[in-house]
Design a protein around this motif. Structure first.
Motif, PDB file in Angstrom:
ATOM      1  N   LEU A  70      -4.781  24.365  50.796  1.00 30.36           N
ATOM      2  CA  LEU A  70      -4.779  22.932  50.211  1.00 30.36           C
ATOM      3  C   LEU A  70      -4.848  21.909  51.493  1.00 30.36           C
ATOM      4  O   LEU A  70      -5.498  21.139  51.696  1.00 30.36           O
ATOM      5  N   ALA A  71      -3.768  22.055  52.112  1.00 29.09           N
ATOM      6  CA  ALA A  71      -3.619  21.118  53.412  1.00 29.09           C
ATOM      7  C   ALA A  71      -4.551  21.544  54.243  1.00 29.09           C
ATOM      8  O   ALA A  71      -5.055  20.484  55.016  1.00 29.09           O
ATOM      9  N   GLU A  72      -4.899  22.675  54.664  1.00 33.78           N
ATOM     10  CA  GLU A  72      -5.781  22.717  55.654  1.00 33.78           C
ATOM     11  C   GLU A  72      -7.317  22.514  55.474  1.00 33.78           C
ATOM     12  O   GLU A  72      -7.909  21.927  56.202  1.00 33.78           O
ATOM     13  N   ILE A  73      -7.766  22.058  54.083  1.00 34.59           N
ATOM     14  CA  ILE A  73      -9.036  21.860  53.705  1.00 34.59           C
ATOM     15  C   ILE A  73      -8.920  20.407  53.134  1.00 34.59           C
ATOM     16  O   ILE A  73      -9.990  19.745  52.736  1.00 34.59           O
ATOM     17  N   GLY A  74      -7.722  19.715  53.149  1.00 34.72           N
ATOM     18  CA  GLY A  74      -7.459  18.289  53.133  1.00 34.72           C
ATOM     19  C   GLY A  74      -7.433  17.994  51.717  1.00 34.72           C
ATOM     20  O   GLY A  74      -7.985  16.923  51.228  1.00 34.72           O
ATOM     21  N   ILE A  75      -6.973  18.767  51.038  1.00 34.08           N
ATOM     22  CA  ILE A  75      -7.048  18.420  49.457  1.00 34.08           C
ATOM     23  C   ILE A  75      -5.545  18.234  48.885  1.00 34.08           C
ATOM     24  O   ILE A  75      -4.604  18.851  49.199  1.00 34.08           O
ATOM     25  N   THR A  76      -5.351  16.922  48.285  1.00 33.85           N
ATOM     26  CA  THR A  76      -4.142  16.535  47.883  1.00 33.85           C
ATOM     27  C   THR A  76      -4.089  16.779  46.107  1.00 33.85           C
ATOM     28  O   THR A  76      -5.217  16.228  45.622  1.00 33.85           O
ATOM     29  N   LEU A  77      -3.386  17.685  45.555  1.00 34.10           N
ATOM     30  CA  LEU A  77      -3.392  17.762  44.084  1.00 34.10           C
ATOM     31  C   LEU A  77      -2.928  16.550  43.386  1.00 34.10           C
ATOM     32  O   LEU A  77      -2.060  15.960  43.860  1.00 34.10           O
ATOM     33  N   PRO A  78      -3.574  16.219  42.543  1.00 26.62           N
ATOM     34  CA  PRO A  78      -3.078  15.008  41.634  1.00 26.62           C
ATOM     35  C   PRO A  78      -1.775  15.473  40.828  1.00 26.62           C
ATOM     36  O   PRO A  78      -1.624  16.671  40.823  1.00 26.62           O
ATOM     37  N   GLU A  79      -1.176  14.532  40.296  1.00 28.36           N
ATOM     38  CA  GLU A  79      -0.035  14.702  39.171  1.00 28.36           C
ATOM     39  C   GLU A  79      -0.565  15.540  38.229  1.00 28.36           C
ATOM     40  O   GLU A  79      -1.746  15.044  37.472  1.00 28.36           O
ATOM     41  N   ALA A  80       0.115  16.569  37.526  1.00 27.83           N
ATOM     42  CA  ALA A  80      -0.494  17.348  36.343  1.00 27.83           C
ATOM     43  C   ALA A  80      -0.502  16.206  35.267  1.00 27.83           C
ATOM     44  O   ALA A  80       0.477  15.455  35.001  1.00 27.83           O
ATOM     45  N   ALA A  81      -1.557  15.978  34.491  1.00 26.31           N
ATOM     46  CA  ALA A  81      -1.559  15.236  33.501  1.00 26.31           C
ATOM     47  C   ALA A  81      -0.982  15.783  32.092  1.00 26.31           C
ATOM     48  O   ALA A  81      -0.886  16.958  32.116  1.00 26.31           O
ATOM     49  N   LEU A 120     -14.707  24.637  43.685  1.00 26.51           N
ATOM     50  CA  LEU A 120     -13.668  24.152  44.263  1.00 26.51           C
ATOM     51  C   LEU A 120     -12.764  25.372  44.128  1.00 26.51           C
ATOM     52  O   LEU A 120     -11.885  25.512  45.164  1.00 26.51           O
ATOM     53  N   MET A 121     -12.909  26.307  43.035  1.00 23.61           N
ATOM     54  CA  MET A 121     -12.003  27.551  42.983  1.00 23.61           C
ATOM     55  C   MET A 121     -12.377  28.366  44.196  1.00 23.61           C
ATOM     56  O   MET A 121     -11.393  29.110  44.919  1.00 23.61           O
ATOM     57  N   PHE A 122     -13.227  28.573  44.697  1.00 26.42           N
ATOM     58  CA  PHE A 122     -13.680  29.299  45.772  1.00 26.42           C
ATOM     59  C   PHE A 122     -13.088  28.650  47.225  1.00 26.42           C
ATOM     60  O   PHE A 122     -12.451  29.453  47.926  1.00 26.42           O
ATOM     61  N   GLU A 123     -13.274  27.348  46.990  1.00 20.86           N
ATOM     62  CA  GLU A 123     -12.736  26.800  48.270  1.00 20.86           C
ATOM     63  C   GLU A 123     -11.099  27.089  48.374  1.00 20.86           C
ATOM     64  O   GLU A 123     -10.602  26.897  49.503  1.00 20.86           O
ATOM     65  N   ILE A 124     -10.395  26.773  47.393  1.00 17.57           N
ATOM     66  CA  ILE A 124      -9.035  27.117  47.260  1.00 17.57           C
ATOM     67  C   ILE A 124      -8.730  28.452  47.580  1.00 17.57           C
ATOM     68  O   ILE A 124      -7.593  28.678  48.180  1.00 17.57           O
TER      69      ILE A 124
END
Length: 152
Positions: free
Chosen positions: A7-18, A114-118
């Motif tokens: 996630l860090a490598e591809i620049g994704i920060t996960l949101p807080e779980a709703a 997105l699932m493939f990206e991650i």
């Protein structure tokens, strides 16, 4: 490589779980599978609402589906199983759309891609993508998931 590193490598920060909006669990783990309840699309903290084919564009719908996918990953993290993902088995995409809108699969690609990206190849999955006349809170898209987990 860990999922967090990816996630860090591809620049994704996960949101807080709703938090759930009704009486259900966000994630239920049974028999090595994580069943993730339908997740709604939040972008910059705002729920994406509206109907595809009416007041939401295909591009906005695809971005909303991606946001649902991010929330699925956030729920897996909150449940403590993000690093145990072995395979994304299936996504179910529900698209709030008019009767003549037929691009639900293109909208759902936002979450699928997105699932493939991650997760790489482990992110390729079976899927359904259906049009519905209304979703909770007026959301444009909702996506649920079934995820296979590695044993502890």
């Amino acid at each position: 490589m860990s999922v967090e590193s990816r996630l860090a490598e591809i620049g994704i920060t996960l949101p807080e779980a709703a938090a759930p909006v009704a009486s259900y669990q966000p994630v239920v783990i049974a028999n090595g599978l994580a069943h993730v309840s339908g997740q709604l699309p939040f972008i910059d903290g705002q729920l994406v609402t509206g109907r595809l084919g009416e007041d939401v564009t295909l591009e906005q719908g695809t971005a909303a589906a991606r946001a649902c996918g991010l929330m699925i990953a956030a729920q897996l993290k909150a449940a403590g199983v993000l690093e145990r993902v072995e395979r994304v088995v299936k996504l179910g995409a529900f698209v709030n759309s008019t009767g003549d809108f037929t691009d639900q699969p293109k909208v759902a690609n936002g979450a699928s891609d997105l699932m493939f990206e991650i997760f790489g190849e482990a992110g390729r999955h079976a899927r359904s993508a259906v049009g519905v006349p209304v979703l909770p809170l007026g959301a444009a898209v909702e996506v649920d998931a079934v995820i296979a987990l590695r044993a502890d």
